[in-house]
Design an enzyme around this catalytic site. Structure first.
Site, mmCIF file in Angstrom:
data_model
loop_
_atom_site.group_PDB
_atom_site.id
_atom_site.type_symbol
_atom_site.label_atom_id
_atom_site.label_comp_id
_atom_site.label_asym_id
_atom_site.label_seq_id
_atom_site.Cartn_x
_atom_site.Cartn_y
_atom_site.Cartn_z
ATOM 1 N N CYS A 6 0.994 -24.100 -11.373
ATOM 2 C CA CYS A 6 0.370 -25.036 -10.443
ATOM 3 C C CYS A 6 -0.795 -25.733 -11.136
ATOM 4 O O CYS A 6 -1.535 -25.110 -11.903
ATOM 5 C CB CYS A 6 -0.126 -24.285 -9.206
ATOM 6 S SG CYS A 6 -0.844 -25.339 -7.940
ATOM 7 N N HIS A 37 7.562 -26.035 -3.649
ATOM 8 C CA HIS A 37 6.185 -25.819 -4.124
ATOM 9 C C HIS A 37 5.251 -26.885 -3.548
ATOM 10 O O HIS A 37 4.193 -26.551 -2.984
ATOM 11 C CB HIS A 37 6.158 -25.867 -5.659
ATOM 12 C CG HIS A 37 4.795 -25.725 -6.247
ATOM 13 N ND1 HIS A 37 4.354 -24.554 -6.819
ATOM 14 C CD2 HIS A 37 3.763 -26.600 -6.340
ATOM 15 C CE1 HIS A 37 3.097 -24.724 -7.249
ATOM 16 N NE2 HIS A 37 2.721 -25.969 -6.965
ATOM 17 N N GLU A 38 5.638 -28.149 -3.673
ATOM 18 C CA GLU A 38 4.779 -29.233 -3.173
ATOM 19 C C GLU A 38 4.677 -29.200 -1.645
ATOM 20 O O GLU A 38 3.607 -29.424 -1.086
ATOM 21 C CB GLU A 38 5.278 -30.598 -3.663
ATOM 22 C CG GLU A 38 5.366 -30.748 -5.166
ATOM 23 C CD GLU A 38 4.105 -30.396 -5.937
ATOM 24 O OE1 GLU A 38 2.991 -30.422 -5.369
ATOM 25 O OE2 GLU A 38 4.227 -30.076 -7.133
ATOM 26 N N HIS A 56 2.093 -26.773 -0.379
ATOM 27 C CA HIS A 56 0.718 -27.279 -0.441
ATOM 28 C C HIS A 56 0.326 -27.980 0.863
ATOM 29 O O HIS A 56 -0.827 -27.906 1.286
ATOM 30 C CB HIS A 56 0.541 -28.262 -1.605
ATOM 31 C CG HIS A 56 0.234 -27.619 -2.910
ATOM 32 N ND1 HIS A 56 -0.927 -26.903 -3.146
ATOM 33 C CD2 HIS A 56 0.924 -27.597 -4.072
ATOM 34 C CE1 HIS A 56 -0.936 -26.469 -4.388
ATOM 35 N NE2 HIS A 56 0.180 -26.870 -4.973
#
Length: 160
Positions: A95, A137-138, A141
């Protein structure tokens, strides 16, 4: 111009917040936000040699927006993940908010991403493997979830 120094680091409370949807009336700001995300990601690539995507909250923009730079740039607004596969795979995730740390996690092998693009056109994209992992993953966030929170166990951390 945004740089690596503008990316929020692990421990910053904003990284743990849920982002607000982008409103259609905010579309003129999206190009500015996207440019900032692009600049920061290019600086990460220059310094660390990695980076395929970055989420708006990593620059303190608390909106449901992320930017991918793969075969071409993708501006992903108000994404929704659909049809998450039951099949999963393990990987060492990294990250931009903690570039020296790898975290072993599990991700869904495939999914369908539904989102609005930079022209406020609805898009649907079926992906698998590495792109599926990147999108998850994004997306995390945007919900204030970091891969450190998805670690498989206490041995799932290693330094770069």
């Amino acid at each position: 111009m945004k740089t690596i120094h503008d990316i929020l680091k692990l421990g910053d409370p904003r990284l743990y917040q849920t982002c607000e949807p982008v409103l259609q009336s905010e579309l003129p700001q999206v190009s500015e936000w996207t440019q900032q995300l692009h600049e920061a990601m290019e600086d990460i690539r220059r310094v660390y040699g990695f980076g395929r995507g970055i989420a708006a909250p990593q620059l303190g923009i608390m909106k449901r927006l992320f930017y991918l730079n793969l075969d071409r740039p993708y501006v992903v607004i108000n994404p929704e993940l659909k049809n998450l596969s039951s099949e999963k795979f393990e990987l060492w995730d990294d990250c931009m908010s903690f570039p020296h740390l790898f975290v072993k996690i599990e991700r869904h092998q495939s999914l369908t991403l539904e989102y609005w693009d930079e022209n406020w056109q609805k898009q649907s994209w079926k992906v698998d493997g590495a792109i599926s992992e990147l999108i998850q993953h994004e997306y995390d966030h945007l919900d204030g979830v970091l891969c450190t929170m998805r670690a498989m166990d206490d041995k799932s951390f290693k330094w770069r």
